[in-house]
Scaffold this motif. Structure first.
Motif, PDB file in Angstrom:
ATOM      1  N   MET A 115       6.635  -5.548   4.084  1.00 45.11           N
ATOM      2  CA  MET A 115       6.213  -6.676   4.902  1.00 45.11           C
ATOM      3  C   MET A 115       7.217  -6.853   6.028  1.00 45.11           C
ATOM      4  SD  MET A 115       3.422  -7.924   3.672  1.00 45.11           S
ATOM      5  CE  MET A 115       3.384  -9.482   4.533  1.00 45.11           C
ATOM      6  N   ILE A 162       1.751  -5.905   7.225  1.00 41.70           N
ATOM      7  CA  ILE A 162       2.068  -4.795   6.320  1.00 41.70           C
ATOM      8  C   ILE A 162       2.269  -3.524   7.144  1.00 41.70           C
ATOM      9  CG2 ILE A 162       1.258  -3.429   4.369  1.00 41.70           C
ATOM     10  CD1 ILE A 162      -0.491  -5.900   3.600  1.00 41.70           C
ATOM     11  N   TYR A 169      -2.016  -1.117  -0.671  1.00 39.38           N
ATOM     12  CA  TYR A 169      -2.203  -1.986   0.487  1.00 39.38           C
ATOM     13  C   TYR A 169      -2.974  -3.246   0.096  1.00 39.38           C
ATOM     14  CZ  TYR A 169      -4.000  -3.668   4.964  1.00 39.38           C
ATOM     15  OH  TYR A 169      -4.341  -4.449   6.034  1.00 39.38           O
ATOM     16  N   GLN A 217       0.128 -11.295  -0.277  1.00 38.71           N
ATOM     17  CA  GLN A 217       0.431 -11.979   0.976  1.00 38.71           C
ATOM     18  C   GLN A 217      -0.459 -13.208   1.147  1.00 38.71           C
ATOM     19  OE1 GLN A 217      -0.653  -9.828   4.496  1.00 38.71           O
ATOM     20  NE2 GLN A 217       0.853 -10.885   5.772  1.00 38.71           N
TER      21      GLN A 217
END
Length: 163
Positions: A90, A95, A153, A160
Motif C-alpha cells: 500500500m 495498491i 490483490y 483496504q
C-alpha cells in the motif's frame, strides 16, 4: 508451412524473438511497479496471451498429450517462482506491486533456461512443435501467477475497504 525454411533459421529466429519478448516483458513489468495495480492490469495479460492458442489450428504446432503434460508441469514449476516474488504494498492509499530486486534476475534466468531447453530439445523435436510446447509452458506459467496475483490483490483491496 515451414518446409522451405531451414530449421536452424527458425530456431535462431524464434530464440531472438524470445529474447526480444522477454526484454519487453521485463521493461513493462519494471515500469508497472511505478503505477497502481488494477484488476484489469492483472487479468489482461493471460487473456491477451490466450489468443496465441490459435497456433494449434495449424497441424505443425500440435503436440502429443504427454508433451502437453510435460509443458504444463514445467510451466507450473516456473510459476511458483513468479508467485513467490510478486508482492503488493500500500502506498498513497493505493495498491502497488512491491519492487523486488530479484525479479529481473528471475525473469532473465527463466528466459535463459527457456533458451537452453529450446536448444536441447530442438535436436529431437520440430521447431513448430517446440513452439507449441513453449506456448503451453508460458501460458501454464502466466495463468497461475496472474490468478495468485488477483487473489492477493482482491484480499488487499478488501482489507483496504474495511479500514
Amino acid at each position: 508451412m515451414f518446409d522451405n525454411i531451414p530449421s536452424q533459421f527458425l530456431l535462431i529466429g524464434s530464440t531472438i524473438m524470445a529474447v526480444v519478448m522477454g526484454t519487453i516483458v521485463m521493461v513493462i513489468r519494471l515500469r508497472s511497479q511505478k503505477k497502481p495495480v488494477s484488476t484489469k492490469k492483472i487479468i489482461i495479460p493471460p487473456i491477451a496471451m490466450s489468443t496465441g492458442a490459435l497456433m494449434f489450428l495449424f497441424p505443425e504446432f500440435r503436440v502429443e498429450p504427454l508433451q502437453i503434460v510435460e509443458a504444463v508441469v514445467v510451466g507450473l514449476l516456473f510459476s511458483t517462482v513468479l508467485i513467490a516474488t510478486s508482492k503488493f504494498e500500500m502506498r498513497e492509499n493505493q495498491i502497488y506491486m512491491k519492487q523486488s530486486k530479484a525479479f529481473p534476475f528471475i525473469l532473465i534466468g527463466l528466459l535463459v533456461l527457456r533458451i537452453i531447453l529450446k536448444l536441447v530439445f530442438s535436436n529431437s523435436l520440430d521447431v513448430a512443435e517446440l513452439g507449441g510446447m513453449f506456448f503451453i509452458l508460458a501460458f501454464s506459467m502466466i495463468l497461475p501467477w496472474r490468478l495468485a496475483m488477483l487473489m492477493r490483490y482482491k484480499k488487499l483491496q478488501k482489507m483496504q475497504l474495511s479500514e
